[in-house]
Design an enzyme around this catalytic site. Sequence first.
Site, short mmCIF file in Angstrom:
data_model
loop_
_atom_site.label_atom_id
_atom_site.label_comp_id
_atom_site.label_asym_id
_atom_site.label_seq_id
_atom_site.Cartn_x
_atom_site.Cartn_y
_atom_site.Cartn_z
N LYS A 1 14.48 -7.67 -7.29
CA LYS A 1 13.07 -7.90 -7.58
C LYS A 1 12.90 -8.12 -9.08
O LYS A 1 13.47 -7.40 -9.90
CB LYS A 1 12.26 -6.68 -7.11
CG LYS A 1 10.78 -6.92 -6.95
CD LYS A 1 10.15 -5.72 -6.26
CE LYS A 1 8.66 -5.92 -6.04
NZ LYS A 1 8.07 -4.76 -5.35
N GLU B 1 1.86 3.90 8.41
CA GLU B 1 0.58 4.59 8.44
C GLU B 1 0.38 5.39 9.72
O GLU B 1 -0.21 6.48 9.68
CB GLU B 1 -0.56 3.58 8.27
CG GLU B 1 -0.65 2.96 6.88
CD GLU B 1 0.27 1.76 6.70
OE1 GLU B 1 0.29 1.18 5.59
OE2 GLU B 1 0.98 1.40 7.67
N ARG C 1 -4.48 0.30 10.56
CA ARG C 1 -3.19 0.27 11.25
C ARG C 1 -2.91 1.57 12.00
O ARG C 1 -1.99 1.62 12.82
CB ARG C 1 -2.07 0.01 10.24
CG ARG C 1 -2.17 -1.34 9.54
CD ARG C 1 -1.37 -1.37 8.23
NE ARG C 1 0.04 -1.20 8.40
CZ ARG C 1 0.93 -2.20 8.46
NH1 ARG C 1 0.52 -3.45 8.41
NH2 ARG C 1 2.21 -1.96 8.59
#
Length: 719
Positions: free
Chosen positions: A363, A449, A477
């Site tokens: 990244k 979640e 979610r």
Amino acid sequence: MALCAFSFPAHINRAAASDPQKSTPLTSHLLGGTDLLFQPLHKLSQVQVRKRPGGVYASLSGGAEYYSQRPPTPLLDTINYPIHMKNLSVKELKQLADELRSDVIFNVSKTGGHLGSSLGVVELTVALHYVFNAPKDKILWDVGHQSYPHKILTGRRDKMHTIRQTNGLAGFTKRSESEYDCFGTGHSSTTISAGLGMAVGRDLKGERNNVVAVIGDGAMTAGQAYEAMNNAGYLDSDMIVILNDNKQVSLPTANLDGPIPPVGALSSALSRLQSNRPLRELREVAKGVTKQIGGPMHELAAKVDEYARGMISGSGSTLFEELGLYYIGPVDGHNIDDLVSILKEVKSTKSTGPVLIHVVTEKGRGYPYAEKAADKYHGVAKFDPATGKQFKGSSATQSYTTYFAEALIAEAEADKNIVAIHAAMGGGTGLNLFLRHFPRRCFDVGIAEQHAVTFAAGLACEGLKPFCAIYSSFMQRAYDQVVHDVDLQKLPVRFAMDRAGLVGADGPTHCGAFDVTFMACLPNMVVMAPSDEAELFHMVATAAAIDDRPSCFRYPRGNGIGVQLPPGNKGVPLEIGKGRVLIEGERVALLGYGAAVQSCLAAAAFLESHGLRLTVADARFCKPLDHSLIRTLAKSHEFLITVEEGSIGGFGSHVAQFLALNGLLDGTVKWRPLVLPDQYIDHGSPADQLAQAGLTPSHIAATVFNVLGQNREALEIMS
């Protein structure tokens, strides 16, 4: 037909990159020679402006680690769509990747946005669009925050300066924006499911296109990804899953002392796969034997490959293969030679079923400040490319996120039973601050979640006091878990819902429009919202004190308004279901909920200059409502206007239900609701979004003029 397995040792490439002078025949073969991709930037900083046949090339300035001026992009300038890449050589693809990377950096430096994730997939994006034929072939980007290089290569380069701005490009993939965005994203872990649906749909229609889903290792921590892989293995439709493994959850999870690795067993498994040298070397042999001899030796290569696979774990295969996906990897995600070779091989092999290619990337790759930063420059404000310095606006107040964290820390210092849970969002929720104070009482469950909510329910069963901090839009979610595992059992889980209401540049995928509606309809839930940062401290204290049922509170993105905070950051519990009157007036009452109270106060101040003195009240609670306050307002005013930054069916609907059932609408009072319109509001500046929603102080004032019959004044204020 058996698919020949590939393995490209990432550690070999890194070794060669760190010392380009030392190379073996193997590294030379893999790297294709030394190129700019692996040149340390501090060495390049000595280079001055050079003249080449293609024109003048930019140089790095004195002590900086990156260019101060946008470098020329002669090759990228010829690429408007992926079809223009098809005749490029691999060497030219490398140059294209370098130019694409600098284009991303300089574009984001002017607009802000998601930088680190996009830089990590530059080579992968180039390889995908080179090998596959989008938009006929479907390429799905999970979350979509890494899609900037994809947007540049698919006809949107000239609009990149508008990204995340009003009427500009979206920060994620969006179907209505381009035919190359085959699936809209913003939330994580959806693309394997969507890709499988596309693959099965293709098969049912008798078509032959490819489907490729790119998903990060962070997104792989969500249950939906496993559900989709399980189903993909069963249905056995041809599709390609590319696991973009950058060794960190692809969200701002860094704590104050550095990066946090991805949580869970998957992270450890991927690390073992990357470091399994015998496995990689045996699979390299399999590839080499197949390439050099071919024919009947395919069977031998397959046996070597099978043996190599058996070394991964005691069960004899990877988790992915247990789910029915053919595993290939790990592959160096910054080596275009390898990526192109593997993607071509997989594309040309028919009837393989689902294939997973494990690609290892970094990244922030290619931008030194991002590579060194703890968060890899995941999301940035506008910045100076040469120095990496971000131009963040100064504010006299802190963000609501930080105020929440400080309030929770104060409560936890007084109560050892308070614990905090987040779903791979320690930075976004502010709980990285809590983690520093209470490392054993803060839990990052990954992008999960649903699990976070039920995990919190289990903690509550044991007498602990869990605060589950999840963005309003991400709470969607986990709704069944909120209903079935928490509210139905009346467990005292406390939900802190950040990013409530409009969120600006992140747009409708992250807009917290629905939480009041879906939380306040639950029989046991206490639902509240602070009108300023001091009220937030008090509501954190209130939630901590509620120990016989679940509770939730919402708060907006952005900074506080500058009110005085409670001493020692310790809030005082509020009386449940009691609001407050802020301004006493006549004829018209504005009853605000949450952050909308501030707009009500601004509207009242404006109207006072026009000779109108309004009542302004802060409801504080949507459930239970302050019946006494509402009854008083309804009986003593001609008009009652409820104001909230939420969808239809929220606070105003609960007020109307109470008014109707108690006959308060049968008399003289007239009720008007101001809510978010029944549509998704696109990304843009917060001010533009609020205006589009009709919830600015001017809109509120115009509504007051209208109900009073002063239509000319209403038109004047809106013009």
